[in-house]
Write a protein that holds these residues in place. Structure first.
Motif, short mmCIF file in Angstrom:
data_model
loop_
_atom_site.label_atom_id
_atom_site.label_comp_id
_atom_site.label_asym_id
_atom_site.label_seq_id
_atom_site.Cartn_x
_atom_site.Cartn_y
_atom_site.Cartn_z
N CYS A 1 20.99 70.20 101.35
CA CYS A 1 22.09 69.25 101.27
C CYS A 1 23.00 69.43 102.47
CB CYS A 1 22.88 69.40 99.97
SG CYS A 1 23.78 70.97 99.84
N ARG A 2 23.77 68.41 102.74
CA ARG A 2 24.78 68.48 103.79
C ARG A 2 26.12 68.08 103.19
NH1 ARG A 2 20.14 66.55 106.49
NH2 ARG A 2 19.48 67.98 108.14
N ILE A 3 27.05 68.99 103.25
CA ILE A 3 28.39 68.76 102.70
C ILE A 3 29.26 69.96 103.09
CG2 ILE A 3 27.86 69.90 100.49
CD1 ILE A 3 29.72 67.87 99.11
N ILE B 1 25.25 59.14 96.35
CA ILE B 1 24.79 60.27 97.16
C ILE B 1 23.67 59.79 98.07
CG2 ILE B 1 23.73 62.56 97.13
CD1 ILE B 1 24.87 62.80 94.20
N LYS B 2 23.86 59.93 99.35
CA LYS B 2 22.81 59.58 100.30
C LYS B 2 21.61 60.50 100.09
CE LYS B 2 22.13 58.95 105.30
NZ LYS B 2 22.77 59.11 106.63
N ALA B 3 20.41 59.93 99.98
CA ALA B 3 19.24 60.75 99.65
C ALA B 3 18.01 60.29 100.42
CB ALA B 3 18.97 60.69 98.15
N THR C 1 35.83 68.36 101.84
CA THR C 1 36.71 68.13 102.99
C THR C 1 36.06 67.40 104.15
OG1 THR C 1 36.13 70.30 103.90
CG2 THR C 1 38.07 70.19 102.45
N ALA C 2 34.74 67.44 104.26
CA ALA C 2 34.10 66.85 105.43
C ALA C 2 32.62 66.63 105.19
CB ALA C 2 34.29 67.75 106.66
N VAL C 3 32.02 65.78 106.01
CA VAL C 3 30.60 65.44 106.04
C VAL C 3 30.25 64.51 104.87
CG1 VAL C 3 28.21 66.32 106.00
CG2 VAL C 3 30.01 67.63 107.16
N GLU C 4 29.53 63.45 105.19
CA GLU C 4 29.05 62.54 104.14
C GLU C 4 28.00 63.29 103.32
OE1 GLU C 4 26.83 58.21 103.53
OE2 GLU C 4 26.90 59.14 105.51
N PRO C 5 28.22 63.47 102.01
CA PRO C 5 27.29 64.26 101.20
C PRO C 5 25.91 63.61 101.15
CG PRO C 5 29.39 63.99 100.08
CD PRO C 5 29.41 63.05 101.23
N SER C 6 24.89 64.43 101.36
CA SER C 6 23.52 63.92 101.33
C SER C 6 22.57 65.01 100.84
CB SER C 6 23.09 63.43 102.71
OG SER C 6 23.05 64.50 103.63
N GLY D 1 31.03 74.71 95.18
CA GLY D 1 31.28 73.57 96.06
C GLY D 1 30.15 72.58 96.10
N VAL D 2 28.91 73.06 96.11
CA VAL D 2 27.75 72.18 96.18
C VAL D 2 27.40 71.61 94.80
CG1 VAL D 2 25.26 72.10 96.61
CG2 VAL D 2 26.78 73.22 98.25
#
Length: 308
Positions: A125-127, A171-173, A140-145, A10-11
């Motif tokens: 990371c957040r996703i 990708i937000k970084a 499915t959720a959370v802005e990937p960063s 997933g990541v």
């Protein structure tokens, strides 16, 4: 840039797909039916931020076949990091950077036991994403960063190119001057994953029941206390912010550790709540909520690892 993704779930699957979509030379390391599907049809990403199918990439089963890379994104499970570190060394040149994205606070330490410390970043990371089926990643959720940085912030100039790389891929970084604190702040939040598994509940269910919500908050308070006692700067109001963050998650969602335990698979339990216990014991402090949750799941974890 040449990017190798070790762990294409997933990541790794999500971030690798976005990097490949942006035109980078990406190699995905995978195995089993997932690898077979990737090699036949490419990687299919189904995302709330737009779907894509990646065919222009390499998909291999062995690290040795990946070849040299400018960036190695490590997205395997936490317990696999130490074992992989010596193999990763074979892919590294003098300018290669290694970025681990595991849950927990131990990955960088395990990597630098075998790799040069000035080439190993810490990261998170957040996703919310997972493998929907062989070759298919669902976001499915959370802005990937991604948040990253060296333990020694003086080395962060070596990682300046990564911000451009990630942002060009959508990708937000952020390069952090306080990456240990950032890791611990995420660590606090993810330690509730085992409580989701134990109660067989979603985030929405857990936070909506006053009794389980109170235990969740107590769990967070314990982890934050251990972090502070370990010398990590964690603001006094951070647990409240973490509770507010959990309240924003789609109510039907769960965590990867939660799903692994439910499915009878080995999980990162030992690197999450288990790590809290070990650190607390070293510090001589008590963490009864984390201890109860960890011990309640321990037999299932050992059964999944065929240790019983």
């Amino acid at each position: 840039m040449r990017v190798t993704i070790i762990g294409s779930g997933g990541v790794g699957g999500y971030f690798g797909a976005r990097l490949a979509q942006a035109g980078n030379d990406v190699c995905f390391v995978a195995r089993g039916a997932h690898l077979e599907a990737l090699q036949k049809k490419g990687l299919i990403l189904k995302s709330i931020q737009g779907d894509v199918q990646i065919r222009q990439a390499r998909f291999v089963s062995n690290l040795a076949d990946a070849g040299p890379a400018d960036l190695i994104l490590l997205a395997v499970k936490a317990w696999q990091v130490a074992e992989l570190a010596p193999q990763i060394a074979q892919l590294m040149g003098e300018e290669t950077l290694v970025l681990p994205l595991q849950n927990g606070v131990l990955a960088t330490e395990e990597l630098t036991a075998a790799l040069p410390a000035d080439q190993v970043l810490s990261g998170l990371c957040r996703i919310i994403s997972y493998v929907e089926g062989p070759g298919v990643i669902r976001h499915t959720a959370v802005e990937p960063s991604i948040v990253y940085g060296f333990r020694d912030p003086a080395l962060n100039t070596k990682a300046a190119r990564l911000k451009t790389l990630f942002e060009q891929a959508g990708i937000k970084a952020r390069c952090s001057e306080h990456i240990e604190a950032d890791l611990w702040k995420k660590f606090i939040a993810i330690c509730v994953s085992a409580y989701l598994a134990l109660t067989r509940s979603t985030y929405g269910e857990l936070r909506s029941c006053k009794e389980t919500r109170a235990i969740m908050q107590a769990l967070f308070e314990e982890v934050a206390m251990v972090g502070r006692r370990s010398g990590v700067l964690i603001e006094e109001d951070f647990v409240g912010k973490t509770m507010a963050l959990i309240d924003t998650f789609p109510p039907e969602t769960t965590a990867s550790l939660t799903r692994d335990i439910w499915e009878g698979k080995p999980s990162e339990l030992d690197y999450q709540n288990g790590a809290v216990l070990r650190l607390a014991d070293k510090l001589g402090v008590d963490v009864p909520v984390n201890r109860f949750i960890y011990h309640s799941l321990l037999l299932m974890e050992r059964r999944a690892r065929k240790e019983l």
